[in-house]
Design an enzyme around this catalytic site. Structure first.
Site, mmCIF file in Angstrom:
data_model
loop_
_atom_site.group_PDB
_atom_site.id
_atom_site.type_symbol
_atom_site.label_atom_id
_atom_site.label_comp_id
_atom_site.label_asym_id
_atom_site.label_seq_id
_atom_site.Cartn_x
_atom_site.Cartn_y
_atom_site.Cartn_z
ATOM 1 N N TRP A 153 0.554 -0.969 -0.434
ATOM 2 C CA TRP A 153 0.145 0.041 0.229
ATOM 3 C C TRP A 153 0.692 1.641 -0.004
ATOM 4 O O TRP A 153 0.155 2.582 -0.564
ATOM 5 C CB TRP A 153 -1.066 0.190 1.655
ATOM 6 C CG TRP A 153 0.000 0.720 2.538
ATOM 7 C CD1 TRP A 153 -0.156 -0.670 3.079
ATOM 8 C CD2 TRP A 153 0.229 1.358 3.015
ATOM 9 N NE1 TRP A 153 0.790 -0.393 4.338
ATOM 10 C CE2 TRP A 153 0.771 1.244 4.141
ATOM 11 C CE3 TRP A 153 0.191 3.127 2.510
ATOM 12 C CZ2 TRP A 153 1.460 2.225 5.549
ATOM 13 C CZ3 TRP A 153 0.452 3.548 3.676
ATOM 14 C CH2 TRP A 153 1.417 3.243 5.075
ATOM 15 N N ASN A 154 2.120 1.009 0.565
ATOM 16 C CA ASN A 154 2.960 2.418 0.624
ATOM 17 C C ASN A 154 3.478 2.825 -0.643
ATOM 18 O O ASN A 154 4.025 1.482 -1.128
ATOM 19 C CB ASN A 154 3.562 2.197 1.360
ATOM 20 C CG ASN A 154 4.404 1.465 1.671
ATOM 21 O OD1 ASN A 154 4.964 0.525 1.110
ATOM 22 N ND2 ASN A 154 6.271 1.828 2.579
ATOM 23 N N LYS A 177 -1.288 -6.068 -9.622
ATOM 24 C CA LYS A 177 -2.029 -6.134 -8.433
ATOM 25 C C LYS A 177 -1.541 -5.134 -7.696
ATOM 26 O O LYS A 177 -0.795 -4.525 -6.533
ATOM 27 C CB LYS A 177 -2.115 -7.605 -7.440
ATOM 28 C CG LYS A 177 -3.188 -7.242 -6.915
ATOM 29 C CD LYS A 177 -2.979 -8.582 -6.239
ATOM 30 C CE LYS A 177 -3.499 -8.277 -4.194
ATOM 31 N NZ LYS A 177 -3.483 -6.450 -3.787
ATOM 32 N N GLY A 230 6.336 -6.059 -0.171
ATOM 33 C CA GLY A 230 5.499 -6.481 0.325
ATOM 34 C C GLY A 230 6.306 -7.032 2.010
ATOM 35 O O GLY A 230 7.635 -6.869 2.523
ATOM 36 N N GLY A 231 5.145 -7.750 2.565
ATOM 37 C CA GLY A 231 6.014 -8.021 3.947
ATOM 38 C C GLY A 231 6.274 -10.003 4.187
ATOM 39 O O GLY A 231 5.863 -10.176 3.111
ATOM 40 N N GLU A 252 10.859 -8.079 -2.570
ATOM 41 C CA GLU A 252 11.384 -6.824 -1.950
ATOM 42 C C GLU A 252 10.670 -6.558 -0.119
ATOM 43 O O GLU A 252 9.892 -6.367 -0.481
ATOM 44 C CB GLU A 252 11.105 -5.891 -2.247
ATOM 45 C CG GLU A 252 11.955 -5.212 -3.391
ATOM 46 C CD GLU A 252 11.767 -4.082 -4.538
ATOM 47 O OE1 GLU A 252 12.159 -3.402 -5.317
ATOM 48 O OE2 GLU A 252 10.685 -4.203 -4.756
ATOM 49 N N LEU A 253 11.521 -7.307 0.620
ATOM 50 C CA LEU A 253 10.784 -6.751 1.788
ATOM 51 C C LEU A 253 10.618 -5.900 3.200
ATOM 52 O O LEU A 253 11.107 -5.257 3.093
ATOM 53 C CB LEU A 253 10.508 -8.825 2.544
ATOM 54 C CG LEU A 253 10.715 -9.423 1.363
ATOM 55 C CD1 LEU A 253 11.606 -10.616 2.189
ATOM 56 C CD2 LEU A 253 9.133 -9.561 1.155
ATOM 57 N N CYS A 286 9.954 0.988 4.364
ATOM 58 C CA CYS A 286 10.184 -0.182 4.998
ATOM 59 C C CYS A 286 12.374 -0.311 5.274
ATOM 60 O O CYS A 286 12.809 -1.101 5.549
ATOM 61 C CB CYS A 286 10.459 -1.273 3.190
ATOM 62 S SG CYS A 286 11.703 -0.179 1.777
ATOM 63 N N GLU A 385 8.592 -5.619 13.310
ATOM 64 C CA GLU A 385 8.624 -4.021 12.014
ATOM 65 C C GLU A 385 7.068 -4.099 12.109
ATOM 66 O O GLU A 385 6.511 -4.882 12.297
ATOM 67 C CB GLU A 385 9.036 -4.769 10.497
ATOM 68 C CG GLU A 385 8.808 -3.563 9.802
ATOM 69 C CD GLU A 385 8.203 -3.676 7.833
ATOM 70 O OE1 GLU A 385 8.429 -5.088 7.866
ATOM 71 O OE2 GLU A 385 8.812 -2.884 7.500
HETATM 72 P P1 NAD Z 1 1.672 -7.073 2.196
HETATM 73 O O1 NAD Z 1 2.502 -8.134 2.188
HETATM 74 O O2 NAD Z 1 0.418 -7.005 3.617
HETATM 75 O O3 NAD Z 1 0.901 -6.930 0.849
HETATM 76 C C1 NAD Z 1 1.583 -7.095 0.277
HETATM 77 C C2 NAD Z 1 0.972 -7.244 -1.440
HETATM 78 O O4 NAD Z 1 1.130 -8.531 -0.972
HETATM 79 C C3 NAD Z 1 -0.916 -6.871 -1.250
HETATM 80 O O5 NAD Z 1 -1.034 -6.273 -2.562
HETATM 81 C C4 NAD Z 1 -1.849 -8.346 -1.096
HETATM 82 O O6 NAD Z 1 -3.138 -7.744 -1.724
HETATM 83 C C5 NAD Z 1 -0.775 -8.879 -1.937
HETATM 84 N N1 NAD Z 1 -0.537 -10.406 -0.930
HETATM 85 C C6 NAD Z 1 -1.332 -10.659 0.117
HETATM 86 N N2 NAD Z 1 -1.491 -11.936 -0.002
HETATM 87 C C7 NAD Z 1 -1.227 -12.417 -1.005
HETATM 88 C C8 NAD Z 1 -0.983 -13.766 -1.707
HETATM 89 N N3 NAD Z 1 -1.062 -15.234 -0.496
HETATM 90 N N4 NAD Z 1 -0.605 -13.849 -2.615
HETATM 91 C C9 NAD Z 1 -0.316 -13.201 -3.252
HETATM 92 N N5 NAD Z 1 -0.905 -11.928 -3.362
HETATM 93 C C10 NAD Z 1 -0.600 -11.636 -2.393
HETATM 94 O O7 NAD Z 1 2.633 -5.697 2.296
HETATM 95 P P2 NAD Z 1 1.342 -4.318 3.121
HETATM 96 O O8 NAD Z 1 0.774 -4.294 4.238
HETATM 97 O O9 NAD Z 1 0.770 -3.486 1.460
HETATM 98 O O10 NAD Z 1 2.716 -3.568 3.274
HETATM 99 C C11 NAD Z 1 3.736 -3.259 4.211
HETATM 100 C C12 NAD Z 1 5.115 -4.136 3.553
HETATM 101 O O11 NAD Z 1 5.904 -3.905 2.866
HETATM 102 C C13 NAD Z 1 6.478 -4.280 5.241
HETATM 103 O O12 NAD Z 1 6.540 -5.092 5.684
HETATM 104 C C14 NAD Z 1 7.249 -2.652 4.349
HETATM 105 O O13 NAD Z 1 8.805 -3.063 5.075
HETATM 106 C C15 NAD Z 1 7.349 -3.148 3.023
HETATM 107 N N6 NAD Z 1 7.465 -2.683 1.569
HETATM 108 C C16 NAD Z 1 8.936 -3.234 1.327
HETATM 109 C C17 NAD Z 1 9.310 -2.290 0.399
HETATM 110 C C18 NAD Z 1 11.016 -2.579 0.146
HETATM 111 O O14 NAD Z 1 11.879 -2.273 -1.037
HETATM 112 N N7 NAD Z 1 11.929 -3.433 0.431
HETATM 113 C C19 NAD Z 1 8.485 -1.352 0.251
HETATM 114 C C20 NAD Z 1 7.582 -1.188 0.407
HETATM 115 C C21 NAD Z 1 7.229 -1.842 1.666
#
Ligand code: NAD
Length: 400
Positions: A153-154, A177, A230-231, A252-253, A286, A385
């Site tokens: 989302w960010n 997505k 994502g996470g 990228e986590l 992140c 985190e």
């Molecule tokens: P999240 O992992 O909850 O969701 C990320 C995406 O994954 C969303 O679009 C979600 O719908 C999708 N998703 C969820 N379950 C899934 C599945 N089973 N299969 C496929 N897709 C699925 O993350 P968030 O809360 O949106 O974002 C915050 C996280 O992202 C934090 O951990 C942050 O550190 C990380 N982040 C990392 C970076 C980087 O560059 N390393 C940058 C920004 C954010």
């Protein structure tokens, strides 16, 4: 209450509802009110998007000369530059991040498209030296096919650009997505894609939940590569999903970045860096510097100055020019932060400022700049985190 806006997804160059008719409600973090609805894509919608990307890949995009693809990338950049304020405002309502931040980010994202436009026709192969004089062995780089881009989302515009621009430059097509927690920004970006005249099916933007939508996309047998941000918990699902289609995966986590301040550091510089590192974007980054290790000799004096600085940070509506921190993105995040703080206090952590939901609004997800002293980095706020404005502080004496 303001009027709720209804958005559609972008599949095969058309704006469509979900095949089931289901929608996701998007909440404004500033006031917890539904401000938009977007389609809730399921397996059927995902299949349409992937099929359209596959067809665009085979019949059009991968066959274009790289210089032609570069022209399109530059057009995306132009559209972005011309729409910085609009995109910034939408991303602020979508995410709760300060307009000052979202506008600035939208402005420089165009440069990613320019950069990869320049790179498109400079991807070269090699001639491999071999021991057979009558033969020549060469390598060449070719596009892979449909790329699934899963966005958190960010910083969605940025995290989309770093996936989309190189994939397109190389001749791949993409299904993006958007996050269910802030789905509108990328749909608005889709309107710019359309204006830039990108051939249909080359970029598809879908909205839906992690499951079924994200799962269906990352297991689809026509997807060749998954680019995920994502996470870490979601990443485990992504890796498992990729076993279904044997696609390549990049992850990228999240992070729990440490900042170490020794007794001979320039304290003014360190104070500014630490404050920006954890309280910028309300810590929802992140790369947030969420753990501080302070040398014993300067511990008390430095911590006092830091608390003084953190207490002055102004929480406010993200559209206000003088607000320094806006709300968090979701109520779930706020609850998770509270849970971790409670557990930390039970284990001996000491709150030195903030630590409780802000009273500036009884509806928005506001949490103030918070500093917590921790005996060690095994306490919950120092270990997990939190994606919030929470700094854990630990004392150290030497580097060992
Ligand atoms: P999240 O992992 O909850 O969701 C990320 C995406 O994954 C969303 O679009 C979600 O719908 C999708 N998703 C969820 N379950 C899934 C599945 N089973 N299969 C496929 N897709 C699925 O993350 P968030 O809360 O949106 O974002 C915050 C996280 O992202 C934090 O951990 C942050 O550190 C990380 N982040 C990392 C970076 C980087 O560059 N390393 C940058 C920004 C954010």
């Amino acid at each position: 209450m303001s009027k709720i806006q209804d958005f559609k997804m972008y599949i095969n160059g058309e704006w469509v509802a979900s095949s089931s008719g289901k929608k996701i409600e998007s909440l404004n973090p500033e006031n917890n009110e539904v401000w938009a609805t977007v389609p809730e894509a399921d397996e059927k919608d995902v299949d349409k998007a992937v099929q359209s990307a596959q067809s665009a890949f085979e019949n059009n995009w991968s066959k274009l000369h790289p210089r032609e693809r570069a022209k399109y990338l530059r057009l995306i950049g132009e559209q972005l530059r011309a729409n910085v304020e609009h995109l910034g405002k939408i991303e602020t309502i979508d995410t709760g991040k300060l307009y000052r931040e979202t506008k600035t980010q939208a402005n420089y994202i165009a440069e990613y498209y320019d950069y990869f436009a320049g790179l498109a026709d400079k991807v070269e192969g090699t001639v491999v030296p071999i021991d057979k004089p009558d033969m020549q062995v060469t390598t060449t780089r070719i596009p892979i096919g449909v790329v699934a881009a899963i966005i958190p989302w960010n910083s969605q515009m940025l995290l989309t650009a770093v996936k989309l621009a190189p994939a397109l430059a190389m001749g791949n097509t993409v299904v993006i997505k958007a996050s269910e927690l802030a789905p509108v920004t990328l749909l608005e970006f889709g309107k710019l894609i359309e204006k830039a005249g990108i051939p249909k099916g080359v970029i598809n933007i879908i909205t839906g939940l992690g499951e079924p939508c994200g799962k269906a996309l990352t297991t689809h047998n026509l997807v060749e590569r998954i680019a995920f941000t994502g996470g870490p918990e979601t990443a485990k699902h992504i890796v498992k999903n990729s076993a279904e289609n044997l696609s390549q995966v990049s992850l990228e986590l999240g992070g729990k970045s440490p900042v170490v301040v020794f007794d001979d550091a320039d304290q003014e510089n360190a104070l500014n860096g630490i404050t920006a590192g954890i309280f910028g974007a309300s810590g929802q980054s992140c790369i947030a510097g969420s753990r501080l290790y302070l040398h014993k000799k300067i511990y008390d004096e430095f911590l006092k100055k830091l608390i003084n600085k953190a207490e002055k940070i102004k929480l406010g509506s993200p559209m206000e020019e003088d607000a320094q921190m806006g709300p968090l993105n979701s109520f779930k995040q706020l609850e998770n932060i509270e849970k971790n703080i409670k557990a930390t206090i039970e284990q001996g952590g000491k709150i030195r400022c903030g630590g409780k939901r802000s009273s500036i609004s009884n509806k928005g997800y506001y949490f103030p700049a918070t500093i917590i002293e921790c005996e060690n980095h095994n306490l919950p706020v120092a270990e997990n985190e939190l994606f919030g404005p929470i700094l854990s502080v630990m004392k150290f004496e030497n580097e060992k």
